[in-house]
Design a protein around this motif. Structure first.
Motif, PDB file in Angstrom:
ATOM      1  N   ARG A 179       0.990  -1.548   0.468  1.00 22.18           N
ATOM      2  CA  ARG A 179       0.017  -0.568   0.188  1.00 22.18           C
ATOM      3  C   ARG A 179       1.496   1.234  -0.145  1.00 22.18           C
ATOM      4  O   ARG A 179       1.944   0.913   0.477  1.00 22.18           O
ATOM      5  N   ALA A 180       0.234   1.904  -0.615  1.00 15.76           N
ATOM      6  CA  ALA A 180       1.379   3.605  -1.006  1.00 15.76           C
ATOM      7  C   ALA A 180       0.245   4.430  -1.021  1.00 15.76           C
ATOM      8  O   ALA A 180      -1.023   4.057  -1.394  1.00 15.76           O
ATOM      9  N   VAL A 181       0.553   6.283  -0.161  1.00 13.53           N
ATOM     10  CA  VAL A 181       0.000   6.679  -0.476  1.00 13.53           C
ATOM     11  C   VAL A 181       0.570   7.688  -1.322  1.00 13.53           C
ATOM     12  O   VAL A 181       1.834   8.320  -1.228  1.00 13.53           O
ATOM     13  N   VAL A 182       0.036   8.335  -2.308  1.00 18.11           N
ATOM     14  CA  VAL A 182       0.895   9.418  -3.427  1.00 18.11           C
ATOM     15  C   VAL A 182      -0.064  10.707  -3.015  1.00 18.11           C
ATOM     16  O   VAL A 182      -1.637  10.903  -3.512  1.00 18.11           O
ATOM     17  N   ARG A 183       0.709  11.953  -3.003  1.00 19.33           N
ATOM     18  CA  ARG A 183       0.427  13.328  -2.290  1.00 19.33           C
ATOM     19  C   ARG A 183       0.567  13.717  -3.479  1.00 19.33           C
ATOM     20  O   ARG A 183       1.365  13.847  -4.402  1.00 19.33           O
ATOM     21  N   THR A 184       0.245  15.064  -4.050  1.00 19.88           N
ATOM     22  CA  THR A 184      -0.426  16.099  -4.419  1.00 19.88           C
ATOM     23  C   THR A 184      -0.328  17.554  -3.729  1.00 19.88           C
ATOM     24  O   THR A 184      -1.233  17.718  -2.932  1.00 19.88           O
ATOM     25  N   HIS A 185       0.517  18.599  -3.744  1.00 17.93           N
ATOM     26  CA  HIS A 185       0.024  19.546  -2.789  1.00 17.93           C
ATOM     27  C   HIS A 185      -0.563  20.832  -3.670  1.00 17.93           C
ATOM     28  O   HIS A 185       0.043  20.564  -4.860  1.00 17.93           O
ATOM     29  N   GLY A 186      -0.507  21.859  -3.024  1.00 23.25           N
ATOM     30  CA  GLY A 186      -1.291  22.924  -3.704  1.00 23.25           C
ATOM     31  C   GLY A 186      -0.772  24.481  -2.783  1.00 23.25           C
ATOM     32  O   GLY A 186       0.038  24.376  -1.765  1.00 23.25           O
ATOM     33  N   VAL A 187      -1.885  25.107  -2.317  1.00 19.55           N
ATOM     34  CA  VAL A 187      -2.161  26.531  -2.113  1.00 19.55           C
ATOM     35  C   VAL A 187      -3.074  26.492  -1.602  1.00 19.55           C
ATOM     36  O   VAL A 187      -4.443  26.697  -2.914  1.00 19.55           O
ATOM     37  N   ARG A 188      -3.787  26.637  -0.987  1.00 23.51           N
ATOM     38  CA  ARG A 188      -4.804  27.332  -0.431  1.00 23.51           C
ATOM     39  C   ARG A 188      -5.219  28.678  -0.774  1.00 23.51           C
ATOM     40  O   ARG A 188      -4.609  29.527  -0.850  1.00 23.51           O
ATOM     41  N   GLU A 251      -4.667   6.782  -2.462  1.00 23.91           N
ATOM     42  CA  GLU A 251      -3.964   5.358  -1.673  1.00 23.91           C
ATOM     43  C   GLU A 251      -3.742   4.027  -2.706  1.00 23.91           C
ATOM     44  O   GLU A 251      -5.126   4.064  -3.582  1.00 23.91           O
ATOM     45  N   VAL A 252      -2.923   3.933  -2.957  1.00 28.81           N
ATOM     46  CA  VAL A 252      -2.981   2.739  -3.901  1.00 28.81           C
ATOM     47  C   VAL A 252      -2.437   1.499  -3.121  1.00 28.81           C
ATOM     48  O   VAL A 252      -1.989   0.725  -1.991  1.00 28.81           O
ATOM     49  N   ASN A 253      -3.099   0.445  -3.798  1.00 29.13           N
ATOM     50  CA  ASN A 253      -3.000  -0.512  -3.254  1.00 29.13           C
ATOM     51  C   ASN A 253      -2.160  -1.340  -4.695  1.00 29.13           C
ATOM     52  O   ASN A 253      -3.158  -1.832  -5.726  1.00 29.13           O
TER      53      ASN A 253
END
Length: 363
Positions: A179-188, A251-253
């Motif tokens: 299992r892995a968590v793939v993240r993206t980030h932005g600006v509020r 979240e990816v399996n």
């Protein structure tokens, strides 16, 4: 204190142990009953570690087999129309079933093992029987994890069988799981002035596109074909209904064939999501089929049928990592495991008992 009659049929033992409370973290009563039933048997050395019970023959035979099964279940159904305790007998299309929580996963297999442990006083091979707690929860809580740390000598063997439900067919090895968590980030930013911010959820679109376009492979491993799978299983992001989100997590399996090492599985996931932040949160390697061992070949001849791959992860991987080839073999349709209509064919219980008995008593 419930008691178990191991002279009863395997079907009756199934009914008895399913009716003893044993949801994960509540296995003590069942472990007590198993220990009490086995303790008087002179041909067995009985050990206990927490709520894990081990019983061994020590006849000085040339080979040793380990046969294991877990004694816990997932929670029972709370729906009035779906409560699955106590057990009851039902007939569907002329076939008799035992209906109830744990009948498939995996009390029917445990019942067969208990009956054979009691009756096989002079088996053709020495046998280590293991009935362990906390399989249905986090791996670090598993009775096998604890037992391996406290008594690794009890895992020694030339071949192992895990009584997971396989509908009475042999399923070799198992896929690994990551299992892995793939993240993206932005600006509020305020959603009324979205151009000031950067939307992390929108930025996750390429992650989903890569998953949709990904074509998992089927890999042949020692004669069995293991289907892989890479899937999004959860997505989260967002702050409020009027805020541009600054974080999105997918979240990816990844279910991977046992021919891949853990490192190769991790590398594959990082390659698919190159350019994104990837955190590996869980990783359990698979197990090769283990069907080329001489004992495995004898086992296949005794039980019959064509072996299949196990797509889900099971504790055979623990044995494989210790150098013990292992397979899955037990009564029950795995599609009904954890189901509110969980039920096992009585004829399947008898057939698995016949197969194991024939193998364990043939010189």
């Amino acid at each position: 204190m419930p008691t178990l009659d191991l002279t009863a049929s395997a079907a009756d033992i199934t009914r008895a142990i399913c009716d003893i409370p044993s949801v994960s973290d509540d296995e003590t009563l069942l472990a007590d009953a198993i220990e009490e039933a086995l303790a008087p048997l002179a041909h067995l050395e009985v050990h206990r570690d927490g709520d894990t019970i081990v019983a061994r023959t020590s006849g000085g035979r040339a080979q040793r087999v380990v046969i294991a099964g877990h004694i816990d279940t997932v929670p029972i159904s709370e729906r009035e129309d779906g409560r699955n305790v106590p057990t009851r007998d039902i007939v569907i299309d002329g076939e008799q079933y035992i209906w109830g929580r744990g009948t498939v996963d995996m009390k029917a297999g445990v019942a067969v093992q208990l009956k054979l442990a009691a009756e096989l006083t002079e088996p053709a091979v020495d046998i280590t029987w293991i009935w362990y707690d906390h399989e249905e929860v986090a791996a670090e809580l598993s009775g096998l994890t604890r037992l391996a740390a406290n008594r690794p000598d009890l895992f020694a063997g030339d071949f192992a069988i895990l009584g997971e439900p396989t509908a009475g067919l042999v399923e070799g090895g198992c896929n690994g799981t990551l299992r892995a968590v793939v993240r993206t980030h932005g600006v509020r930013a305020h959603s009324a002035r979205a151009w000031i911010g950067e939307n992390a959820i929108h930025a996750a679109a390429p992650i989903l596109a890569r998953l949709a376009e990904h074509r998992p492979r089927t890999l042949a491993v020692d004669g069995l074909d293991y289907r892989e799978g890479l899937n999004a299983v959860r997505i989260s992001g967002g702050v409020a209904g009027n805020v541009i989100p600054d974080l999105c997590e997918v979240e990816v399996n990844f279910r991977f064939a046992p021919s891949r090492s853990d490192d190769e599985a991790v590398a594959h996931v990082r390659r698919v999501f190159q350019g994104f932040e990837v955190e590996i949160t869980d990783l359990s390697g698979g197990a090769r089929p283990g069907l080329d061992a001489p004992l495995a070949q004898d086992f296949l001849r005794a039980v019959g049928g064509t072996p299949r791959p196990k797509y889900g992860w099971t504790d055979v991987a623990r044995f494989s990592r210790l150098g013990v080839p292992a397979v899955n073999y037990g009564p029950g349709d795995p599609l009904l495991a954890h189901h509110d209509e969980e039920r096992v064919l009585v004829s399947q219980i008898a057939e698995v008992e016949r197969g194991l008995r024939a193998w364990l008593t043939t010189p």
